[in-house]
Design an enzyme around this catalytic site. Structure first.
Site, PDB file in Angstrom:
ATOM      1  N   GLU A  61       0.832  -1.208   0.000  1.00 16.48           N
ATOM      2  CA  GLU A  61       0.000   0.000   0.000  1.00 16.48           C
ATOM      3  C   GLU A  61       0.864   1.255   0.000  1.00 16.48           C
ATOM      4  OE1 GLU A  61      -2.688  -0.492   3.285  1.00 16.48           O
ATOM      5  OE2 GLU A  61      -3.529  -2.325   2.441  1.00 16.48           O
ATOM      6  N   CYS A 105       5.708  -6.681   8.153  1.00 18.68           N
ATOM      7  CA  CYS A 105       6.868  -6.168   8.876  1.00 18.68           C
ATOM      8  C   CYS A 105       7.234  -7.145   9.983  1.00 18.68           C
ATOM      9  CB  CYS A 105       6.563  -4.799   9.481  1.00 18.68           C
ATOM     10  SG  CYS A 105       7.971  -4.081  10.348  1.00 18.68           S
ATOM     11  N   CYS A 162       0.978  -1.298  16.215  1.00 19.43           N
ATOM     12  CA  CYS A 162       0.949  -1.101  14.755  1.00 19.43           C
ATOM     13  C   CYS A 162       0.245  -2.262  14.069  1.00 19.43           C
ATOM     14  CB  CYS A 162       2.390  -0.981  14.251  1.00 19.43           C
ATOM     15  SG  CYS A 162       2.534  -1.015  12.471  1.00 19.43           S
ATOM     16  N   GLY A 171       6.369  -1.837   6.600  1.00 17.84           N
ATOM     17  CA  GLY A 171       7.726  -2.351   6.700  1.00 17.84           C
ATOM     18  C   GLY A 171       8.701  -1.444   7.426  1.00 17.84           C
ATOM     19  N   CYS A 180      -1.194   6.385   9.703  1.00 17.42           N
ATOM     20  CA  CYS A 180       0.000   5.789  10.294  1.00 17.42           C
ATOM     21  C   CYS A 180      -0.342   4.528  11.060  1.00 17.42           C
ATOM     22  CB  CYS A 180       0.640   6.774  11.262  1.00 17.42           C
ATOM     23  SG  CYS A 180       1.127   8.302  10.521  1.00 17.42           S
TER      24      CYS A 180
HETATM   25  S1  SF4 Z   1       5.703   0.670  13.406  1.00 16.18           S
HETATM   26 FE1  SF4 Z   1       6.974   0.340  11.562  1.00 16.18          FE
HETATM   27  S2  SF4 Z   1       8.638  -1.002  12.283  1.00 16.18           S
HETATM   28 FE2  SF4 Z   1       7.001  -1.135  13.825  1.00 16.18          FE
HETATM   29  S3  SF4 Z   1       5.773  -2.919  13.180  1.00 16.18           S
HETATM   30 FE3  SF4 Z   1       4.835  -1.071  12.265  1.00 16.18          FE
HETATM   31  S4  SF4 Z   1       5.721  -0.977  10.218  1.00 16.18           S
HETATM   32 FE4  SF4 Z   1       7.031  -2.312  11.434  1.00 16.18          FE
END
Ligand code: SF4
Length: 500
Positions: free
Chosen positions: A199, A225, A232, A284, A470
């Site tokens: 994405e 990731c 996240c 990622g 985000c």
């Molecule tokens: S915040 Fe960034 S590094 Fe952490 S899991 Fe999410 S995508 Fe991965």
């Protein structure tokens, strides 16, 4: 990673959308034909005259004798001495994906197949990246420029057997949020992440009412990731595969192509909507995929192509210390470090990579790479070339890391680092045990930082109604990790031993 923008919320009306996209609501993919540019008639500056059109038709039928030897290469045999690259540079049919190459690599490869290296490479480069061409194949170049495109039928035949200009991403859908943010969803066609979805987010920026739209583009570097940050969504997917350099670059090309087509549809042919900032903060951990991220930055910043400024590219990391050193030594783009906590106890829980590189080591590295007393314009040409400051990203989680005491600890941590602090309003997703800090708490936290003499900004939530904000990127159906447990509040955690 986390998308960055300083744009106000009132930006949604500034982005031009095609009428079909406006009417289709969340999914506007059908309004956009990815494989075809608007017709020549829609672009008066490049319309073909009758003579050129006739020559274009004729060129497809004639293979001049001097090129017949080249044409024979199409039969399958690769030229002797052809430069070879790692396997991930080739598609499933064994063709070299040219978008994985930097310009010097492309020159070397063109020379190795018997072409005039610099000349042929620059010709391909400009058709791929420069001046609103963005071709996916040499046949696109013929549509674009007819017989005058400079690619002879013999070269096209030879090239077809050896390489491809396709970036390896298939656009599947475009989701439009109420604030004008859009998320492009691609399927990965080949490479280590083949079959996955990736994405890319276009975040409109307007500084004032009526101003021309500008875009912050948030690109992904991996499908999923491996870092497992507890708040996240992408981290819950686990790592499904690295993107190639070409697939990272292709996200930018696809976004530019989309903006350009919309501008043409709106009657604007001269100044397309610019991508002002480019952030590696999508899906990622970019520094976990440095072999692709570093060349992709070089391609994006090449002045004869996409020509993005290094200063306008920000690459985020959760703190992979060895890769931070490598990045600082080899790239001129800006680095952003996601801190998210001020004690190892809290950071261990919400950013597990902290167990490997705890705060003392991470902060020490940042002090070394971005010292406060660093000379801004060193005369020493061998001095590190990366940006002068680092961005410190800090996601505000209610009752976890948002107390005034946390703010004071943060001040102490960054006191010897040339940095700006960016406070991120947390974006929830279904099933998360975390909550965003209240607006009052965010402002109080920020005040402590400002009174301590630091630049501190607040990043608004953008595109969250379409899971485009985000920490919200990824496919909910692909979660490979269990639902995270909410850590205790930092204050409670420190108080617990005393109570016991
Ligand atoms: S915040 Fe960034 S590094 Fe952490 S899991 Fe999410 S995508 Fe991965």
């Amino acid at each position: 990673m986390w998308a960055a923008t300083t744009a106000p919320r009132a930006a949604s009306s500034a982005v031009r959308r095609t009428s079909s996209q406006q009417s289709s609501g969340t999914n506007a993919a059908a309004a956009w034909r990815p494989s075809r540019r608007p017709s020549a008639a829609a672009r008066p500056t490049r319309a073909l005259g009758p003579a050129a059109a006739a020559a274009a038709a004729a060129a497809t039928d004639v293979a001049p004798a001097r090129h017949q030897q080249h044409a024979q290469t199409q039969a399958g045999e690769r030229p002797q001495g052809e430069l070879r690259f790692p396997d991930s540079y080739y598609d499933s049919e064994g063709r070299l994906v040219v978008k994985n190459l930097t310009l010097p690599q492309l020159e070397a490869w063109c020379a190795s197949i018997g072409e005039d290296g610099p000349k042929r490479a620059l010709q391909l480069w400009r058709f791929m990246y420069y001046d609103c061409k963005w071709i996916r194949s040499l046949e696109d170049a013929a549509v674009e420029r007819g017989a005058q495109n400079g690619f002879s039928p013999a070269f096209r035949a030879k090239f077809a057997g050896l390489a491809t200009l396709d970036g390896g991403l298939l656009l599947q859908s475009i989701h439009s949020a109420a604030d004008g943010t859009r998320k492009m969803v691609f399927k990965v066609a080949h490479g280590p992440a083949a079959g996955g979805q990736v994405e890319t987010v276009l975040i409109p920026i307007t500084r004032e009412a009526g101003a021309k739209a500008r875009i912050t583009l948030c690109v992904s570097s991996q499908v999923g990731c491996d870092m497992g940050c507890q708040f996240c969504y992408t981290g819950r997917m686990g790592l499904m595969g690295n993107l190639t350099a070409g697939q990272i670059v292709e996200q930018v090309v696809a976004a530019r192509r989309l903006l350009w087509e919309e501008d043409v549809a709106a009657g604007v042919t001269k100044h397309i909507t610019p991508i002002t900032n480019l952030v590696y903060m999508g899906m990622g951990e970019p520094l976990h995929n440095l072999p692709a991220v570093l060349p992709s930055i070089e391609t994006l910043c090449q002045p004869l192509g996409l020509h993005v400024s290094y200063n306008k590219i920000t690459v985020s990391t959760v703190g992979l210390v060895p890769e931070m050193r490598q990045f600082a030594a080899e790239s001129r783009a800006v680095m952003a470090v996601s801190l998210h906590a001020t004690t190892d106890e809290v950071r261990d829980r919400i950013v597990p990579v902290n167990k490997r590189w705890p705060l003392a080591e991470l902060i020490g590295t940042m002090e070394e790479l971005f010292p406060k007393d660093k000379e801004l314009f060193p005369k020493d040409k061998a001095a590190p070339r990366h940006g002068h400051h680092v961005l410190v990203a800090y996601t505000m989680l209610r009752d976890v890391n948002d107390s005034d005491e946390d703010a004071r600890r943060l001040l102490d941590l960054v006191k010897n680092i040339r940095c700006k602090v960016n406070l991120i309003v947390y974006n929830e997703y279904p099933g998360t045990p975390f909550r965003p800090s209240t607006p009052e708490r965010v402002q109080a936290f920020r005040s402590v930082l400002i009174q301590g003499g630091h630049v501190a900004t607040v990043r608004d939530s953008r595109g969250d109604d379409q899971m485009a904000a985000c920490g919200q990127l990824g496919d909910p159906g692909l979660s490979a990790r269990p639902r995270p447990a909410r850590p205790e509040a930092a204050a409670a955690a420190t108080a617990a031993p005393a109570a016991a």
